[in-house]
Design a protein around this motif. Sequence first.
Motif, PDB file in Angstrom:
ATOM      1  N   TYR A  23     -44.278-103.793  10.314  1.00 28.33           N
ATOM      2  CA  TYR A  23     -45.164-104.745  10.983  1.00 28.33           C
ATOM      3  C   TYR A  23     -45.521-105.896  10.048  1.00 28.33           C
ATOM      4  N   GLU A  24     -45.760-105.584   8.773  1.00 29.17           N
ATOM      5  CA  GLU A  24     -46.065-106.638   7.804  1.00 29.17           C
ATOM      6  C   GLU A  24     -44.856-107.537   7.584  1.00 29.17           C
ATOM      7  N   ARG A  25     -43.667-106.956   7.620  1.00 27.28           N
ATOM      8  CA  ARG A  25     -42.446-107.763   7.510  1.00 27.28           C
ATOM      9  C   ARG A  25     -42.317-108.702   8.703  1.00 27.28           C
ATOM     10  N   LEU A  26     -42.681-108.190   9.886  1.00 28.03           N
ATOM     11  CA  LEU A  26     -42.608-109.012  11.099  1.00 28.03           C
ATOM     12  C   LEU A  26     -43.543-110.209  10.982  1.00 28.03           C
ATOM     13  N   LYS A  27     -44.778-109.990  10.533  1.00 26.89           N
ATOM     14  CA  LYS A  27     -45.738-111.082  10.395  1.00 26.89           C
ATOM     15  C   LYS A  27     -45.286-112.068   9.319  1.00 26.89           C
TER      16      LYS A  27
ATOM     17  N   ASN B 201     -66.238-111.378  37.151  1.00 29.19           N
ATOM     18  CA  ASN B 201     -67.375-112.153  36.636  1.00 29.19           C
ATOM     19  C   ASN B 201     -67.610-111.783  35.187  1.00 29.19           C
ATOM     20  N   ILE B 202     -66.817-112.396  34.331  1.00 25.23           N
ATOM     21  CA  ILE B 202     -66.868-111.992  32.933  1.00 25.23           C
ATOM     22  C   ILE B 202     -67.670-112.976  32.110  1.00 25.23           C
ATOM     23  N   VAL B 203     -68.628-112.463  31.375  1.00 20.82           N
ATOM     24  CA  VAL B 203     -69.374-113.268  30.418  1.00 20.82           C
ATOM     25  C   VAL B 203     -68.878-112.949  29.018  1.00 20.82           C
ATOM     26  N   HIS B 204     -68.441-111.714  28.820  1.00 22.76           N
ATOM     27  CA  HIS B 204     -67.963-111.263  27.523  1.00 22.76           C
ATOM     28  C   HIS B 204     -66.445-111.099  27.573  1.00 22.76           C
ATOM     29  N   PRO B 205     -65.669-111.991  26.982  1.00 22.00           N
ATOM     30  CA  PRO B 205     -64.208-111.863  27.008  1.00 22.00           C
ATOM     31  C   PRO B 205     -63.774-110.584  26.317  1.00 22.00           C
ATOM     32  N   PRO B 206     -62.636-110.027  26.709  1.00 17.27           N
ATOM     33  CA  PRO B 206     -62.142-108.814  26.048  1.00 17.27           C
ATOM     34  C   PRO B 206     -61.764-109.104  24.607  1.00 17.27           C
ATOM     35  N   ARG B 207     -61.871-108.088  23.771  1.00 17.46           N
ATOM     36  CA  ARG B 207     -61.563-108.248  22.349  1.00 17.46           C
ATOM     37  C   ARG B 207     -60.657-107.105  21.915  1.00 17.46           C
ATOM     38  N   LEU B 208     -59.677-107.438  21.074  1.00 21.41           N
ATOM     39  CA  LEU B 208     -58.702-106.457  20.613  1.00 21.41           C
ATOM     40  C   LEU B 208     -58.825-106.290  19.102  1.00 21.41           C
ATOM     41  N   PHE B 209     -58.879-105.032  18.647  1.00 16.66           N
ATOM     42  CA  PHE B 209     -59.017-104.709  17.233  1.00 16.66           C
ATOM     43  C   PHE B 209     -57.892-103.768  16.809  1.00 16.66           C
ATOM     44  N   GLY B 210     -57.495-103.865  15.551  1.00 19.08           N
ATOM     45  CA  GLY B 210     -56.539-102.927  14.981  1.00 19.08           C
ATOM     46  C   GLY B 210     -57.248-101.981  14.035  1.00 19.08           C
ATOM     47  N   CYS B 211     -56.938-100.689  14.135  1.00 18.96           N
ATOM     48  CA  CYS B 211     -57.506 -99.675  13.244  1.00 18.96           C
ATOM     49  C   CYS B 211     -56.375 -99.166  12.351  1.00 18.96           C
ATOM     50  N   SER B 212     -56.478 -99.409  11.048  1.00 15.14           N
ATOM     51  CA  SER B 212     -55.378 -99.079  10.141  1.00 15.14           C
ATOM     52  C   SER B 212     -55.920 -98.558   8.817  1.00 15.14           C
ATOM     53  N   ASN B 213     -55.199 -97.610   8.217  1.00 14.69           N
ATOM     54  CA  ASN B 213     -55.539 -97.154   6.867  1.00 14.69           C
ATOM     55  C   ASN B 213     -54.401 -97.464   5.897  1.00 14.69           C
ATOM     56  N   LYS B 214     -53.636 -98.508   6.213  1.00 11.39           N
ATOM     57  CA  LYS B 214     -52.515 -98.873   5.361  1.00 11.39           C
ATOM     58  C   LYS B 214     -52.963 -99.284   3.967  1.00 11.39           C
ATOM     59  N   THR B 215     -54.244 -99.666   3.838  1.00 12.07           N
ATOM     60  CA  THR B 215     -54.762-100.095   2.538  1.00 12.07           C
ATOM     61  C   THR B 215     -55.395 -98.951   1.769  1.00 12.07           C
ATOM     62  N   GLY B 216     -55.382 -97.745   2.325  1.00 14.75           N
ATOM     63  CA  GLY B 216     -55.965 -96.599   1.642  1.00 14.75           C
ATOM     64  C   GLY B 216     -57.257 -96.115   2.265  1.00 14.75           C
ATOM     65  N   ARG B 217     -57.868 -96.938   3.112  1.00  9.75           N
ATOM     66  CA  ARG B 217     -59.054 -96.509   3.849  1.00  9.75           C
ATOM     67  C   ARG B 217     -59.020 -97.155   5.231  1.00  9.75           C
ATOM     68  N   LEU B 218     -59.685 -96.530   6.162  1.00 10.54           N
ATOM     69  CA  LEU B 218     -59.621 -96.985   7.542  1.00 10.54           C
ATOM     70  C   LEU B 218     -60.384 -98.292   7.710  1.00 10.54           C
ATOM     71  N   ILE B 219     -59.696 -99.301   8.214  1.00 10.40           N
ATOM     72  CA  ILE B 219     -60.271-100.642   8.373  1.00 10.40           C
ATOM     73  C   ILE B 219     -60.087-101.084   9.825  1.00 10.40           C
TER      74      ILE B 219
ATOM     75  N   SER C 218     -47.655-108.191  22.226  1.00  9.13           N
ATOM     76  CA  SER C 218     -46.981-108.108  20.926  1.00  9.13           C
ATOM     77  C   SER C 218     -47.954-107.911  19.775  1.00  9.13           C
ATOM     78  N   ASP C 219     -49.269-108.093  20.005  1.00  8.53           N
ATOM     79  CA  ASP C 219     -50.258-107.835  18.963  1.00  8.53           C
ATOM     80  C   ASP C 219     -50.553-106.349  18.806  1.00  8.53           C
ATOM     81  N   LEU C 220     -50.022-105.521  19.686  1.00 15.15           N
ATOM     82  CA  LEU C 220     -50.209-104.073  19.575  1.00 15.15           C
ATOM     83  C   LEU C 220     -49.239-103.547  18.521  1.00 15.15           C
ATOM     84  N   ALA C 221     -49.755-103.255  17.337  1.00 18.75           N
ATOM     85  CA  ALA C 221     -48.919-102.783  16.231  1.00 18.75           C
ATOM     86  C   ALA C 221     -48.577-101.314  16.463  1.00 18.75           C
ATOM     87  N   THR C 222     -47.301-100.998  16.530  1.00 18.63           N
ATOM     88  CA  THR C 222     -46.874 -99.640  16.860  1.00 18.63           C
ATOM     89  C   THR C 222     -47.188 -98.640  15.760  1.00 18.63           C
TER      90      THR C 222
END
Length: 784
Positions: free
Chosen positions: A232-236, A659-677, A688-692
């Motif tokens: 995924y990092e190579r793709l980016k 009737n949306i006031v709060h737009p949807p938000r997408l987050f990634g949960c990853s521990n590739k750095t050694g801790r969950l971020i 395509s933002d969904l990292a497999t």
Amino acid sequence: MLVCSFHCSLHRSWIYKIPFAALLQGKNIKTTPRLFPDSLCSSSFLHLSLRAIMVSHKEFVAAGKQPGLQVWRIENLDLKPVPKALHGSFYTGDAYLLLFTTAAPSYNIHMWLGEECSQDESGAVAIFATQLDDFLGGKPVQYRDVQNCESNTFLGYFKSGIKYQKGGVASGFQHVVTNDMSAKRLLHLKGRRAIRATEVELSWASFNKGDSFILDLGKDVYQWCGSECNRYERLKASEVSIGIRDNERNGRAKLHMVEEGEEPKAFTEALGPKTAIAPSTPDDEKADISNKKKGALYMISDASGTMKVSSVAPSSPFKQAMLSPEECYILDNGVDKNIFVWKGPKANMSERKAAMSAGQQFIKDKGYSNTTQIQVLPAGAETTLFKQFFSDWRDKDETTGPSKAYTIGSIAKVKQVPFDASTLHSNKAMAAQHGMVDDGKGKVQIWRVENGAKAPVDPSLYGHFYGGDCYLILYSYRLGGREQHIIYTWWGLKCTQDELAASAFLTVLLDDSMGGSPVQVRVTQGQEPPHLMSLFQGKPMIIHTGGTSRKDGQSQAGSTRLFHIRQSSSNATRAVEVSCLPASASSLNTNDVFVLKTPGALFVWRGVGASDEEMDAAKHVVGFLGGSPSQVSEGKEPADFWSALGGKKEYQTSKSLRNIVHPPRLFGCSNKTGRLIVEEIPGDFTQSDLATDDVMLLDTWDQIFLWVGNEANEEEKKGAPKIAKEYVDSDPSGRRGLPITTIKQGAEPPTFTGWFQAWDLKMWETDPLDRIQNGMLLQLAASV
């Protein structure tokens, strides 16, 4: 003598009195040194301050007149525009002013400060930001962004990442025009959601095994990937490399993918003999829930003659009624490095003008980090992050969907912008995204790749693209009295390798035949940029799944076809044929329009949240399919409609879509750095933002989804549900107890896929990194 008195926003303890006539004549003002601190004794800086207070800068004549992004750099205490092709590239020794304009119009002003910029440059950009805010009537949202700590709003403008370059204007470094083939630099890429490419020392000592690097040698751009760098990092990293080729080199540089241990001779020529590569290093980012901590509310007032701050509420959630229109407020989320300053519409002018400086002073008084983000919000332009601290926040008007072009007007209204490409110059609606060179009314020529050659497409079929084909689109327009050109190379997801190779070769030939001047843009089906969609002048871009448009090779279309019509955030409309067969009711979405063709009937289905512009676009799809359509409104479907879709099934009907006031938000949960971020995806998110190799969190306000990628590790799978619960329970709006749904890649329900346009069930059958690498090889082969 007539004098002009004003309040300096940078040094509030001084009041200056200057001859008004001298100010109008634009003269440098001589001052008595003992009245000013040393940093402000120069007449040039004082002259800048006076000009900013009293006179609109010439650069602001066109500011906010067209939707999109404008960028200026501070040079010799003045504003100089940055070429559009180099937007997203910043010198670390400089300060920048950015203006993003939507079609309403509404405005975002950003002050960006490099970590090595001077105090004078920092002060100058603050003055120009105040001047620009005044010029636009005090309506913009203002942001203070510091290098490496930019807001998600800022990062969202640059989906392919941002680049930090050494030096600055004081060192003689200039923003160079495109086609600079003499470049010689090394970029270190960090981040998975927001990519930051930082220029580092041109040395083997800069490398490590865990990251990607770009060795930019002008004509050749080498993307180097460490042995511990994941796919995924190579793709980016590839997206950044492609951006350098297409934007900085007008498509004329060659891209090379290099693995650790397989470096070509060009590396040793540029870096010297290879030395040992350092091991990977963990990121220094803190595991966090992204702006989900408690806040405190303060009122700021100058009623006593000096600016004072008083507590209103010590902790969130707040009530919207706490905000008096006669006052200004500070919402303190400093523990999460965020400060919001809200300007009441009836607050006095001195309080409103001092909003940014009040926020900066508040940071100092609280002892917060200098990298703390500041947002200054006029009433009616509140951001999602601000509104989340209020349990009962309601806008005066609500939007119709999460992917709609909703914009904030001058009277605190959120309204839908009509889609009419024929009136772009008057309503400024289409070119809402940066990168729109014009309104798409130039000359268009389209060829289909056929038997290794270009076959002209009938102009009556312009706007129709088939997934089994490749196309070349030449767009010509005039800018500054000169003719300019863009070559779009469109690759269908089902085209052959031979066609891909031929399209790359034909693009080079077409570019060479025009003297190498065109900008080249390679486009993959489903990732069409707004400007390409704008070329069809009021008609939707229609994308047919698979097949081909060749005269003698036309593949047979299915007997039942379903087209999903949605208006994009740039107000362009796209009609995408749903790829899942047989057509199913689960593909419907209450927010959009669908056209369903069966052997015996033709339906146009309008969801509750669909727009008139989407219905207009449906007419073009109907015209192509042929037949007399039956208009079907959601909730009043006849039995034969459901029968054609295999029976009535669950589809996306969330009230949030209506009737949306709060737009949807997408987050990634990853521990590739050694801790969950947990990191938020900046800007508009796509499938395509969904990292497999990660777990993703989708917040649709009334529901939380956890999407588990097939390559996510066990720690991510186990830790993500805990973070989702903490995310909801710690929400400052008091949004506790929401359902949390965990789903697996490849088994997504319609309640999840409905938040993404034209969800592609076969998205992950072809690795996107392999596709990019093949494209690089094809380009190299075509150039030989």
